[in-house]
Design a protein around this motif. Structure first.
Motif, PDB file in Angstrom:
ATOM      1  N   THR A   1      53.701  40.385  29.741  1.00 31.78           N
ATOM      2  CA  THR A   1      52.710  39.573  29.279  1.00 31.78           C
ATOM      3  C   THR A   1      51.362  40.153  29.538  1.00 31.78           C
ATOM      4  OG1 THR A   1      53.757  37.495  29.933  1.00 31.78           O
ATOM      5  CG2 THR A   1      51.527  37.091  29.853  1.00 31.78           C
ATOM      6  N   PRO A   2      50.508  40.255  28.607  1.00 34.36           N
ATOM      7  CA  PRO A   2      49.094  40.897  28.736  1.00 34.36           C
ATOM      8  C   PRO A   2      48.313  40.574  29.764  1.00 34.36           C
ATOM      9  CG  PRO A   2      49.474  40.020  26.394  1.00 34.36           C
ATOM     10  CD  PRO A   2      50.599  39.485  27.298  1.00 34.36           C
ATOM     11  N   ILE A   3      47.710  41.572  30.498  1.00 32.76           N
ATOM     12  CA  ILE A   3      47.094  41.262  31.670  1.00 32.76           C
ATOM     13  C   ILE A   3      45.358  41.277  31.287  1.00 32.76           C
ATOM     14  CG2 ILE A   3      45.878  42.479  33.759  1.00 32.76           C
ATOM     15  CD1 ILE A   3      48.420  43.947  34.070  1.00 32.76           C
ATOM     16  N   ARG A   4      44.875  39.883  31.482  1.00 42.05           N
ATOM     17  CA  ARG A   4      43.501  39.727  31.156  1.00 42.05           C
ATOM     18  C   ARG A   4      42.493  40.113  32.281  1.00 42.05           C
ATOM     19  NH1 ARG A   4      43.321  36.736  26.356  1.00 42.05           N
ATOM     20  NH2 ARG A   4      44.933  35.824  25.584  1.00 42.05           N
ATOM     21  N   ILE A   5      41.447  40.510  31.813  1.00 36.49           N
ATOM     22  CA  ILE A   5      40.412  40.903  32.862  1.00 36.49           C
ATOM     23  C   ILE A   5      40.228  39.687  33.724  1.00 36.49           C
ATOM     24  CG2 ILE A   5      37.939  41.478  33.100  1.00 36.49           C
ATOM     25  CD1 ILE A   5      38.116  43.373  30.549  1.00 36.49           C
ATOM     26  N   SER A   6      39.898  38.522  32.994  1.00 38.73           N
ATOM     27  CA  SER A   6      39.768  37.497  33.900  1.00 38.73           C
ATOM     28  C   SER A   6      40.535  36.795  35.007  1.00 38.73           C
ATOM     29  CB  SER A   6      39.127  36.209  33.152  1.00 38.73           C
ATOM     30  OG  SER A   6      40.372  35.696  32.353  1.00 38.73           O
ATOM     31  N   ARG A   7      41.862  37.460  35.041  1.00 47.12           N
ATOM     32  CA  ARG A   7      42.781  37.249  35.986  1.00 47.12           C
ATOM     33  C   ARG A   7      42.721  38.309  36.987  1.00 47.12           C
ATOM     34  NH1 ARG A   7      47.961  34.445  33.171  1.00 47.12           N
ATOM     35  NH2 ARG A   7      48.367  33.840  35.480  1.00 47.12           N
ATOM     36  N   MET A   8      42.213  39.248  37.274  1.00 44.04           N
ATOM     37  CA  MET A   8      42.303  40.232  38.120  1.00 44.04           C
ATOM     38  C   MET A   8      41.668  39.766  39.476  1.00 44.04           C
ATOM     39  SD  MET A   8      41.206  43.785  35.813  1.00 44.04           S
ATOM     40  CE  MET A   8      42.260  43.943  34.267  1.00 44.04           C
ATOM     41  N   ARG A   9      42.172  40.311  40.558  1.00 42.35           N
ATOM     42  CA  ARG A   9      41.852  39.792  41.785  1.00 42.35           C
ATOM     43  C   ARG A   9      41.457  40.663  42.663  1.00 42.35           C
ATOM     44  NH1 ARG A   9      47.050  38.123  42.349  1.00 42.35           N
ATOM     45  NH2 ARG A   9      47.169  39.220  44.294  1.00 42.35           N
ATOM     46  N   PRO A  10      39.987  40.710  43.276  1.00 43.75           N
ATOM     47  CA  PRO A  10      39.480  41.923  44.065  1.00 43.75           C
ATOM     48  C   PRO A  10      40.263  42.249  45.234  1.00 43.75           C
ATOM     49  CG  PRO A  10      37.897  40.147  43.576  1.00 43.75           C
ATOM     50  CD  PRO A  10      39.045  39.429  43.074  1.00 43.75           C
ATOM     51  N   THR A  11      40.434  43.327  45.693  1.00 49.48           N
ATOM     52  CA  THR A  11      41.311  43.774  46.591  1.00 49.48           C
ATOM     53  C   THR A  11      40.718  44.927  47.281  1.00 49.48           C
ATOM     54  OG1 THR A  11      43.719  44.288  47.119  1.00 49.48           O
ATOM     55  CG2 THR A  11      42.664  45.246  45.288  1.00 49.48           C
ATOM     56  N   GLU A  12      41.294  45.467  48.521  1.00 48.98           N
ATOM     57  CA  GLU A  12      40.907  46.639  49.292  1.00 48.98           C
ATOM     58  C   GLU A  12      40.985  48.010  48.425  1.00 48.98           C
ATOM     59  OE1 GLU A  12      39.186  46.986  52.305  1.00 48.98           O
ATOM     60  OE2 GLU A  12      39.088  44.539  52.078  1.00 48.98           O
ATOM     61  N   GLY A  13      40.133  48.716  48.595  1.00 46.52           N
ATOM     62  CA  GLY A  13      40.065  50.061  47.871  1.00 46.52           C
ATOM     63  C   GLY A  13      40.489  51.177  48.639  1.00 46.52           C
ATOM     64  N   ARG A  14      40.359  52.395  48.072  1.00 48.44           N
ATOM     65  CA  ARG A  14      40.445  53.565  48.979  1.00 48.44           C
ATOM     66  C   ARG A  14      39.752  54.676  48.127  1.00 48.44           C
ATOM     67  NH1 ARG A  14      46.868  54.047  46.409  1.00 48.44           N
ATOM     68  NH2 ARG A  14      46.277  55.705  45.188  1.00 48.44           N
ATOM     69  N   THR A  15      39.473  55.786  48.586  1.00 49.07           N
ATOM     70  CA  THR A  15      38.492  56.869  48.276  1.00 49.07           C
ATOM     71  C   THR A  15      39.393  58.137  47.812  1.00 49.07           C
ATOM     72  OG1 THR A  15      38.288  57.706  50.422  1.00 49.07           O
ATOM     73  CG2 THR A  15      36.713  56.046  49.865  1.00 49.07           C
ATOM     74  N   ASP A  16      40.860  58.166  48.218  1.00 53.83           N
ATOM     75  CA  ASP A  16      41.361  59.277  48.060  1.00 53.83           C
ATOM     76  C   ASP A  16      41.572  59.655  46.337  1.00 53.83           C
ATOM     77  OD1 ASP A  16      43.157  57.193  47.331  1.00 53.83           O
ATOM     78  OD2 ASP A  16      44.708  58.130  48.382  1.00 53.83           O
ATOM     79  N   GLU A  17      41.324  58.735  45.471  1.00 59.76           N
ATOM     80  CA  GLU A  17      41.335  58.923  43.958  1.00 59.76           C
ATOM     81  C   GLU A  17      40.154  59.417  43.449  1.00 59.76           C
ATOM     82  OE1 GLU A  17      44.022  58.281  41.948  1.00 59.76           O
ATOM     83  OE2 GLU A  17      45.194  57.999  43.916  1.00 59.76           O
ATOM     84  N   ASP A  18      39.005  59.329  44.123  1.00 62.76           N
ATOM     85  CA  ASP A  18      37.814  60.082  43.771  1.00 62.76           C
ATOM     86  C   ASP A  18      38.019  61.488  43.328  1.00 62.76           C
ATOM     87  OD1 ASP A  18      36.833  57.682  44.148  1.00 62.76           O
ATOM     88  OD2 ASP A  18      35.582  58.026  45.735  1.00 62.76           O
TER      89      ASP A  18
END
Length: 862
Positions: A776-793
């Motif tokens: 099922t397509p993922i819509r932007i409006s249904r994304m939930r904020p969560t903890e991030g990380r810096t190792d992808e920078d």
């Protein structure tokens, strides 16, 4: 959806056949074909010195009825041009007297061979096969700089073709003279007692921005070669089935870091190597030529431009290696160059960039009247051994898989090099006056065994050559039909692919699984009004099934897509009102998947306009928008659609008159990005290129490019169970490129190249998104904020340097002295946050590879 796709292909084929019959019935002689120029037999020897003082030149007919192409089409030229043509059993000679009422103002600036010059010059266009589609180009600038190239498909031009010919210029009180001496062995022509060739001469007067030609060949036309005049009077010419040999010897010294770890730039190893090789050209018949190369070395070729590619699509890089640029026009896809069509069967950069080329050969020419053929075969193979970086193997060995190369074992690759044979073949035939149909085939065949599922499951660095190999075949039928005046046309291609060899299966970015034996199909269609003054239009449709994969031998950025689009153009190349030229374009299109789901992959529209000012400077604007849709390639090969952002942009671009001592071109862009659950943001991009020519022998060019783009949520990690970690991304890059050229003499040049490139990317804020087994397509409006990380920078900085001294010490024979340096910035220490800057941090302390190359070649012909 597959049924719909095949129906579209069948309709395209039917339209092609219908137009083919119309064009064949409407074939008439085009403009310019009623002009005949006559060559005279040369009596006595002709010295190529630019003077035209031999008695034969005085006896040759003189033609001076040139007409302007620009800026006033069809008008009489500002200055008189006289043309004379001679021939003998070995060569054809063309003498052009470019008279000038102000000879002191003739622009004699110099440049390297085959560079794009904005000086006074004379260009010959010779369609010696008289097929109205292909023509050789030879040019001499007022400074004596040679250039050559090839017109193909009637309207396209490439400087990739090179030939060994002679030319000279001289200057006097009434202007200047260009004298050409073209060997008949360089040209393909029919075996007939009296030759008739397509022919014209163009003259460029730099200070007037004026171009004139010996035949009326307007820039408004969608044709070129088919509009040439005739050259006749060439009697008793025999094909010269000569052989040209160019052996070379190259010695190279490379200083590189001993360890592959970016954090360990020292110590460094010195690795000398020696190569010998041979290039060969043979005229098998008057219209068929064989070119071959053994152990080719391309050390004098400039390094690829450093770029930042954050998309899921492969970046296209132009070919620069001589063997793969010369005589390759027939292998170009119909409708433009390889980077401008959605599906190309043959991308020469697949050959020899990782595994060395042992040998390659290509056969090109005319099989029979109206039928052209091209066949290319190349074998890549080379030794390798596992490397112990602590104790490098300094022994020297000759290897049977690369017998013409000698160097220490430590210089060998540390991963398997799968031997692979590449084959490409094409045949195209003329239909009517200036249309054609053709077919092509390409195959990459690994010369290794099969890869098992157990071997494919290993980490890539542990996989055998059988799993690293990529094999496949592609085939296509193409067509290019035009009305007799070339204004209207339809062109396209229908193609298919088959996967072979390599791992048992692999997954495309959109989740499509390719297995050995998987087949796919696709094609593209273009139709419209492509020539004429005023309004033009074209409509296009691209199609590819999910399993179409031409990348074993070709270039195909994406698959699984329907893509219709249309453009409306208003073009006045010869000016309108106060402007010297006007171009306005409006277009739009849409994309959706062909896998049965019909997922909207996005829609777009674009408007741009440009005018040439009375000063011959150009300014323009562009605006457009991407209207959302879904990205089926972003989420780790799952094919789950991810909603895309809406974005819009505005661009202002310009280019000053390039014939001035100082010229400037570039653009400034501003764009707005919705960024999904995060607030919208503005991005920008800019480029400026400055060219300075303070002396006829010197040219400096500085290019500055910078871009800052805020992206909507991008993939970071697959959390399993159709759950994903996503994050907004802000990226920035800066590229500084300096090119310096010093032409000591037309055959002795020193050129330098340096590019400093830096880029960073910062992720955040972070979001979690989920789908299900039904994708099922993922819509932007249904994304939930969560903890991030810096190792992808990330942060990267690099420097490329290249200095080339080229001396053509005799016709066709060269000596190269090349210095190159490739340097990476020192890795960010573990645990430290990467810098969010485009400044070159820790560059000079990072790992670097330096190389010095001395290459000698000698041209011999018989």
């Amino acid at each position: 959806m597959k049924t719909v796709g095949m129906e579209a292909v069948r309709q395209a084929g039917g339209l092609a056949v219908l137009l083919c019959s119309i064009v064949a019935e409407a074939a008439v002689e085009g403009p310019g074909r009623d002009q005949f120029l006559r060559a005279a037999a040369a009596r006595g020897d002709i010295r190529t010195d630019g003077r035209l003082d031999e008695p034969a030149w005085a006896e040759a007919p003189v033609f001076d009825a040139f007409v302007q192409r620009f800026p006033t089409a069809g008008a009489a030229p500002s200055e008189r041009t006289e043309l004379r043509i001679l021939y003998d059993s070995e060569r054809v000679y063309i003498g052009v007297t470019a008279r000038d009422s102000q000879p002191a103002l003739v622009d004699r600036r110099l440049g390297r061979r085959d560079s794009t010059l904005t000086t006074d010059l004379v260009q010959l266009i010779i369609d010696s096969t008289h097929d109205h589609r292909t023509a050789y180009s030879f040019s001499l600038s007022a400074g004596g700089v040679q250039g050559d190239g090839l017109f193909y498909d009637d309207r396209n031009y490439t400087t990739d073709w090179d030939g060994v010919w002679d030319g000279a210029t001289s200057h006097g009180a009434e202007g200047w003279v260009a004298e050409f001496s073209i060997p008949l062995s360089l040209l393909r022509f029919p075996d007939t007692s009296v030759q008739t060739w397509g022919f014209s001469v163009r003259r460029q007067i730099a200070r007037l921005n004026e171009e004139s030609e010996s035949v009326d060949n307007p820039r408004t036309s969608n044709a070129n070669v088919s509009r040439l005049g005739h050259l006749t009077g060439l009697e008793g010419l025999q094909s010269r089935s000569g052989v040209e040999l160019v052996p070379y010897v190259a010695t190279r010294g490379t200083m590189r870091p001993q360890f592959s770890d970016n954090a360990l730039p020292y110590p460094r190893l010195m690795e000398p190597t020696l190569d010998v090789g041979l290039d060969l050209r043979a005229a098998l018949t008057s219209e068929l030529a064989l070119n071959a190369t053994f152990n080719p070395d391309f050390g004098q070729v400039e390094a690829d431009e450093l770029i930042l590619n954050l998309s899921t699509f492969e970046a296209f890089f132009p070919e620069k290696r001589t063997f793969f640029t010369q005589g390759m026009e027939l292998f170009q896809p119909v409708g433009g160059s390889l980077e401008n069509v959605p599906q190309g069967l043959f991308y020469s950069r697949r050959i020899g960039l990782t595994t060395p080329i042992l040998g390659a050969a290509k056969l090109t020419g005319t099989l029979t009247k109206g039928v052209e053929v091209g066949v290319l075969n190349a074998l890549v193979t080379g030794p390798w051994q596992e490397q112990d970086e602590e104790r490098p193997d300094r022994r020297w060995r000759l290897h049977s898989t690369r017998p013409l190369h000698l160097g220490p074992n430590s210089s060998l690759p540390g991963t398997p090099q799968p031997a692979t044979n590449f084959l490409a073949a094409v045949v195209r035939g003329s239909v009517g006056a200036n249309s054609r149909v053709g077919g092509s085939f390409a195959a990459a065949t690994p010369l290794v065994g099969g890869c098992t599922e157990e071997e494919a499951a290993l980490d890539e660095e542990d996989q055998p050559a059988e799993c690293l190999a990529r094999g496949g075949q592609g085939a296509a039928m193409d067509f290019d039909f035009k009305t007799a005046d070339s204004e209207y046309g339809v062109l396209g291609q229908v193609d298919a692919s088959r996967v072979s060899d390599g791992p048992p299966e692999r997954t495309k970015a959109d989740g499509t699984v390719l297995r050995r034996g998987s087949t796919g199909y696709g094609g593209y269609l273009r139709a419209g009004k492509f020539g004429g003054d005023g309004f033009r239009w074209d409509v296009s449709y691209d199609f590819s099934s999910p399993t179409l994969d031409l990348n074993a031998t070709g270039f195909q950025q994406t698959q699984n897509v329907h893509s219709p689009y249309a453009w409306l153009h208003y073009t006045r190349p010869n000016g309108a009102g106060p402007f010297k030229g006007v171009e306005v374009n409006l277009g739009g299109g849409s994309n959706w998947t062909t896998d049965g789901r019909g997922v909207n992959r996005g829609s777009w529209f674009n408007f741009n306009a440009a005018v040439d000012l009375p000063s011959f400077d150009m300014v323009g604007v562009e605006t457009g928008a991407n209207l959302g849709g879904y990205d089926v390639r972003e989420l780790d090969g799952t094919g789950i659609p991810l909603e895309r952002e809406h974005s819009s942009f505005f661009v202002f671009f310009w280019e000053t008159n390039g014939k001035r001592m100082l010229s400037l071109s570039g653009f400034a862009a501003l764009g707005h990005h919705d960024r999904g659950p995060a607030p919208g943001a503005w991005g920008w991009g800019a480029e400026a290129a400055l060219s300075l020519r303070p002396h006829p022998a010197l040219e400096t060019r500085l290019e500055v490019i910078s871009d800052r783009t805020p992206f909507a949520p991008r993939f970071v990690e697959n959390l399993g169970d159709q759950r994903f970690l996503l994050a907004n991304l802000e990226s920035n890059f800066l590229s500084l490129t300096l090119r310096q050229q010093w032409v000591l003499r037309p055959n002795l040049t020193l050129q330098g190249y340096a590019q400093l490139f830096s880029a960073y990317g910062v992720y955040g804020p972070f979001f979690e998104a989920a789908s299900d087994v039904a994708r099922t397509p993922i819509r932007i409006s249904r994304m939930r904020p969560t903890e991030g990380r810096t190792d992808e920078d990330f942060y990267d900085v690099a420097l490329n340097l290249n200095v080339v001294l080229r001396w053509e010490y005799r016709l066709g024979s060269t000596l190269f002295l090349v210095y190159s340096r490739s340097q990476q910035g020192l890795a960010t220490p573990e645990g430290a946050r990467v810098p969010a800057t485009v400044l070159p941090r820790r560059l000079l302390s990072g790992p670097a590879t330096d190389a010095v190359l001395l290459k000698w070649s000698y041209y011999w012909h018989a």
